[in-house]
Motif scaffolding. Structure first.
Motif, PDB file in Angstrom:
ATOM      1  N   PHE A  15      -2.463   0.374  -5.127  1.00  0.00           N
ATOM      2  CA  PHE A  15      -1.429  -0.488  -4.545  1.00  0.00           C
ATOM      3  C   PHE A  15      -0.349  -0.701  -5.603  1.00  0.00           C
ATOM      4  CE2 PHE A  15      -4.958  -2.767  -1.967  1.00  0.00           C
ATOM      5  CZ  PHE A  15      -4.863  -1.833  -0.943  1.00  0.00           C
ATOM      6  N   ASN A  32      -7.420   0.403  -7.892  1.00  0.00           N
ATOM      7  CA  ASN A  32      -8.521  -0.375  -7.336  1.00  0.00           C
ATOM      8  C   ASN A  32      -9.835   0.376  -7.328  1.00  0.00           C
ATOM      9  OD1 ASN A  32      -6.651  -2.492  -6.536  1.00  0.00           O
ATOM     10  ND2 ASN A  32      -5.997  -1.105  -4.910  1.00  0.00           N
ATOM     11  N   TYR A  79     -14.783  -3.925  -1.444  1.00  0.00           N
ATOM     12  CA  TYR A  79     -14.289  -2.658  -0.906  1.00  0.00           C
ATOM     13  C   TYR A  79     -15.053  -1.491  -1.522  1.00  0.00           C
ATOM     14  CZ  TYR A  79     -10.860   0.115   1.620  1.00  0.00           C
ATOM     15  OH  TYR A  79     -10.261   0.949   2.534  1.00  0.00           O
ATOM     16  N   PRO A 130       0.829  -1.200   0.000  1.00  0.00           N
ATOM     17  CA  PRO A 130       0.000   0.000   0.000  1.00  0.00           C
ATOM     18  C   PRO A 130       0.864   1.250   0.000  1.00  0.00           C
ATOM     19  CG  PRO A 130       0.161  -0.860   2.209  1.00  0.00           C
ATOM     20  CD  PRO A 130       0.936  -1.820   1.326  1.00  0.00           C
ATOM     21  N   SER A 186      -6.911   2.769  -0.087  1.00  0.00           N
ATOM     22  CA  SER A 186      -6.860   1.594  -0.961  1.00  0.00           C
ATOM     23  C   SER A 186      -7.116   1.923  -2.419  1.00  0.00           C
ATOM     24  CB  SER A 186      -7.866   0.540  -0.480  1.00  0.00           C
ATOM     25  OG  SER A 186      -7.539   0.090   0.810  1.00  0.00           O
ATOM     26  N   MET A 246     -11.613  -6.324  -3.716  1.00  0.00           N
ATOM     27  CA  MET A 246     -11.778  -4.919  -4.059  1.00  0.00           C
ATOM     28  C   MET A 246     -13.193  -4.619  -4.568  1.00  0.00           C
ATOM     29  SD  MET A 246      -9.316  -2.949  -3.260  1.00  0.00           S
ATOM     30  CE  MET A 246      -8.956  -3.844  -1.757  1.00  0.00           C
ATOM     31  N   ARG A 288      -9.120  -5.660   2.369  1.00  0.00           N
ATOM     32  CA  ARG A 288      -7.910  -4.967   1.919  1.00  0.00           C
ATOM     33  C   ARG A 288      -6.678  -5.822   2.173  1.00  0.00           C
ATOM     34  NH1 ARG A 288      -4.024  -1.218   4.231  1.00  0.00           N
ATOM     35  NH2 ARG A 288      -3.644   0.561   2.845  1.00  0.00           N
TER      36      ARG A 288
END
Length: 934
Positions: free
Chosen positions: A671, A682, A608, A46, A668, A605, A593
């Motif tokens: 990455f 993402n 997410y 990250p 997030s 994701m 994550r």
């Protein structure tokens, strides 16, 4: 054959075999802070919050509201409970209330947790914005917590304040402090006068001015408030039933000085308040002589454990071995006893003029020095830091069932404080915070490592009282910084083997478990996997995820009902006013994550995006408030539910995690591969990434999700890497990518990542087009109960009805299967639509409108292309209708493809006896004659 080593012995062996580095700066208060080392097991890395700047978009306003709240809230209020526990001045601050109160206020057994959340929020705010005000506030809090730990390490010390006459001693509410007098203090007197100046600060019943006794049978006491709220004196050799007492007729005022005196002689007792006799009892046969020499002579503490400790200020306390006259009692109002006709008490006389230390001199001539003590003694280890006594932790060790009124998740609270301190170190570079965090873990290890495994397993299995939140993740993060073997060993002492083994075996035992007690367990297991390589931890976390998402997930990304999980696959059957606890969404985001950092399955994701753009954004109200963060606890999914942004008197777990969420929306979005060979995009969010290792910036310009796409502009230096763009699973066709205006070849597959490998140069522009489709998602256990999505956005009906709305959506469906043509856009309001007179709006809008997240699908007639066939819409036994099955074949490239699908489905339904032949012909004819949008 030798017996196998127990886990405990293995842990101890590991410690003995490991040489742990000394924590930098432990002695000097200085340490070298650095970003948390990325585990080798993470195939992705990250970025730091400061590497990703948030641009204008749906996150901006909500984040600013939280930033303003963090900037303006008085942190002394958060520190009040910590300072009180240490006996320090609380500086006049009032605790936030709710779960952040002292004993007797709501339930203060979780106090301190909110301070940890606030530390994390402020630290992330500084990490994301660089605004010095947040760092300054963090350092203020760390300074205070350092002072608190220092005070807790030593014996209690007097808190000197202005008194009735000169200096007085304050007993801060929550400090659990009292004054201990030597055992001969009563001197076997057959007559006595007690005199005390007090300024109470809290209206709790039965707080003692004094209580001299051996137990709850043989004692005498003077209380500020009896059951009626009035002062009471009593003496007994036979417990409460045998008390001979004196009761006043009015309450003592708070925050004002009052003088209390009792005379007892010749069978008569008199109680005076401010020099006036308010009660007399001529049948008091007991005297101090009848009690004998008592072992515990306390000022401010009761022999009854449930009674509160006196909170307030005390000045002169005197005892005479005779009954003073009424005139002498009156004279005591005018000055110190030494200046009145009565003179100092001949049994005991304490002026409380001390300004330091923990003892009080006796001026009676008997040399009976008094000592300031805590009811709970003191910490078992110098690293202890909490806002309540260590007794919470001690009592948990013997509990067999939960009782949050006695013990409420002390290790959960410890986690929040520990996490806040770690974040203060990582984002604000405060070495003292790391020292405090390390000390806390040293203390926890010193307690838990002494307990048998069976005790630990029992503790962690207790609902509520044994909840420990994400403490394993935090301890593992600390271990990555300190390298101390004890810290890793501590993390493993939280293993709840029954749960871990079941999930590792892919056996679903979640029904009946408290959701938020267990979700963060698995983020900890992943970090243990990182530190130990034990595959069982990773397997358990991976399998657990699939037990929750989607089998126990609501459309907005939330889970749990009434904080608990029910049977797998039951969604409609669990909908209520207390569904979707916001903490659960926060912790599932963290877990997803972390799983994605280990293995790049796009489903993590996907979730997410769902939970972030719906429940998390929608859990924050869209207005400012200086007092509260305005975040939901539960989000009821019942029809007409109105979100409550000020739940449970404030300072709940969900308000805490809600504060954290709002200052890390960007964590997030991007990455990078561990070897730097690829950049993952993402989320489509207006942000600017600085990838320092590559010397590259990526500026994402978009109004997503109000815009169906995003533009990424490369800056910095030339660099070669793969750009991996997430292709949402809900986009069925039309996902397109251009680089500098030229289409990139390849077929993006929904639910994957689309890769562009090239050498990137400053000024390169990537345009991503992501066509949204309006669709429904059906409850797993009731397909007729559905929720509406437009792209990633959950659209909810705003309607005050408390019954499920009956809606039909296929009437104008497009050949693509998109249901949007059935809705009417609201002019000037992106993502707002109407249907049958009801407005649909994004769930992410934090309003107090009554909403319907789920509705009942009702399409009694077969309508195609806006044309009513006149044929009833039949259904199978599972609720699937003819229209459902027709449109399940979408998208259709042409009208002819749709008509062919209609013919095929009709033939099947006619042959099954679900549709008449004439009805079938009419449906086909309608399909042939109707017109459709693409």
């Amino acid at each position: 054959m030798a017996p196998p080593l127990s886990r405990r012995l293995l842990l101890r062996s590991a410690i003995l075999a490991t040489t742990a580095p000394v924590l930098a700066g432990a002695a000097t208060g200085r340490a070298s802070a650095a970003p948390l080392p990325a585990p080798a097991a993470w195939t992705l890395r990250p970025f730091e919050l400061g590497d990703v700047k948030v641009g204008q978009g749906v996150f901006t306003a909500k984040r600013q509201l939280m930033l303003d709240h963090g900037r303006g809230y008085d942190v002394d209020r958060l520190l009040q409970v910590f300072r009180a526990n240490a006996g320090l001045s609380t500086r006049g601050a009032v605790a936030p209330g709710g779960w952040e109160g002292l004993d007797g206020e709501a339930n203060g057994n979780l106090r301190g947790h909110y301070t940890g959340h606030f530390l994390t929020m402020l630290s992330q705010a500084y990490g994301g914005t660089g605004d010095q005000v947040y760092a300054d506030r963090v350092r203020t809090m760390v300074t205070a917590l350092t002072e608190v730990r220092t005070a807790l390490r030593g014996s209690p010390a007097v808190l000197a304040v202005t008194g009735r006459f000169g200096t007085a001693a304050e007993h801060v509410r929550g400090s659990h402090q009292y004054v201990d007098l030597p055992s001969p203090v009563l001197g076997g007197a057959s007559a006595i006068t007690l005199s005390a100046w007090v300024r109470p600060t809290h209206a709790t019943g039965w707080a003692r001015v004094l209580d001299f006794g051996n137990d709850t049978t043989r004692y005498l006491y003077l209380a500020t408030r009896n059951a009626n709220g009035h002062p009471r004196f009593a003496i007994t050799t036979g417990g409460p039933a045998g008390e001979q007492g004196l009761d006043a007729t009015a309450a003592l005022p708070l925050n004002q000085w009052s003088h209390l005196a009792v005379t007892l002689s010749g069978g008569t007792g008199t109680l005076y308040v401010n020099g006036t006799a308010v009660a007399r009892n001529t049948a008091m046969t007991l005297t101090p002589a009848a009690l004998g020499t008592l072992t515990d002579n306390w000022l401010g503490r009761s022999h009854f454990a449930a009674d509160p400790v006196f909170a307030g200020v005390r000045d002169e306390f005197n005892m005479w071995s005779r009954a003073l006259t009424a005139a002498e009692i009156t004279a005591l109002q005018s000055g110190p006893a030494a200046s009145t006709p009565a003179g100092r008490g001949n049994l005991a006389s304490y002026a409380f003029d001390e300004t330091a230390g923990g003892t009080f001199a006796d001026a009676s001539g008997r040399g009976l020095t008094a000592t300031l003590r805590r009811t709970w003694g003191g910490p078992s280890h110098a690293g202890f830091l909490a806002a309540y006594p260590e007794t919470q932790f001690i009592e948990l060790e013997s509990m067999t069932s939960g009782d949050y009124t006695r013990v409420w998740a002390p290790y959960y609270t410890a986690h929040k404080i520990l996490r806040g301190l770690l974040d203060a170190h990582l984002h604000v570079d405060d070495a003292r915070a790391l020292d405090l965090a390390s000390g806390m873990c040293d203390w926890m290890y010193s307690r838990l490592s002494k307990l048998p495994d069976a005790t630990l397993q029992r503790m962690w299995g207790i609902f509520s009282s044994g909840e420990f939140g994400g403490i394993v993740e935090a301890v593992c993060d600390l271990h990555a910084l300190t390298g101390k073997a004890e810290h890793l060993a501590l993390a493993r002492l939280f293993d709840l083997d029954k749960l871990i083994d079941a999930c590792a075996a892919n056996t679903d035992t979640l029904a009946g478990l408290h959701a938020n007690q267990h979700i963060p367990v698995f983020t900890g297991l992943l970090r243990l996997y990182d530190a130990t390589g034990e595959a069982r931890y990773l397997t358990a976390a991976r399998n657990f995820w699939d037990m929750v998402v989607p089998p126990r997930m609501y459309g907005i990304g939330g889970t749990s009902t009434g904080e608990f999980w029910r049977a797998r696959g039951v969604i409609a059957g669990t909908i209520g006013d207390t569904t979707a606890e916001t903490c659960c969404a926060y912790n599932l985001l963290k877990l997803g994550r972390m799983l994605f950092l280990h293995e790049q399955d796009p489903k993590y994701m996907e979730f997410y995006e769902r939970a972030l753009y719906n429940q998390v954004l929608g859990s924050k109200q869209d207005r400012a408030d200086a007092e509260k963060p305005l975040v939901t606890y539960f989000i009821g999914l019942t029809p007409g539910h109105v979100r409550d942004y000020t739940p449970k008197q404030g300072t709940t777990c969900c308000e805490g995690t809600g504060m954290e969420s709002a200052t890390k929306y960007q964590d997030s979005v991007y990455f990078r591969k561990a070897d730097g060979s690829a950049l993952y995009v993402n989320l489509y969010s207006p942000t600017t990434l600085t990838w320092a290792e590559k010397g590259v910036t990526v500026t994402q310009t978009t109004d997503y999700p109000r815009e169906q796409g995003s533009t990424l502009t490369l800056g910095g230096t030339t660099a070669a890497f793969e750009l991996r763009l997430r292709v949402p699973s809900w986009t069925t066709a039309g996902f397109r990518v251009t680089v500098n205006g030229v289409a990139v070849s390849g077929t993006p597959a929904p639910g994957s990542h689309f890769t562009i490998a090239r050498t990137w140069r400053p000024g390169d522009v990537v345009r991503v087009t992501i066509p949204f489709r309006t669709r429904v998602e059906k409850a797993l256990d009731d397909p007729g109960l559905q929720t509406l999505f437009h792209g990633p956005v959950n659209l909810v009906a705003r309607n005050s009805s408390t019954s499920y709305l009956q809606l039909g959506l296929h009437r104008n469906a497009a050949l693509s299967g998109d249901l949007l043509p059935t809705l009417t856009p609201v002019s000037g309001r992106p993502l707002h639509y109407t249907l049958d007179g009801t407005e649909f709006a994004p769930f992410l809008e934090g309003t107090e409108d009554p909403t319907h997240v789920y509705f009942r699908r009702s399409e009694p007639k077969v309508v195609l292309g806006g044309t009513d066939s006149g044929v009833a819409n039949p259904a199978r036994s599972d609720g699937t209708t003819l229209l459902d099955e027709i449109w399940a074949g979408a998208p259709f490239a042409t009208k002819a493809a749709l008509v062919a699908r209609v013919q095929s489905v009709v033939t099947s339904w006619v042959s099954s006896g679900l549709l008449t032949q004439s009805g079938g012909r009419q449906v086909v004819t309608t399909a042939q004659n109707a017109s459709y949008v693409p």
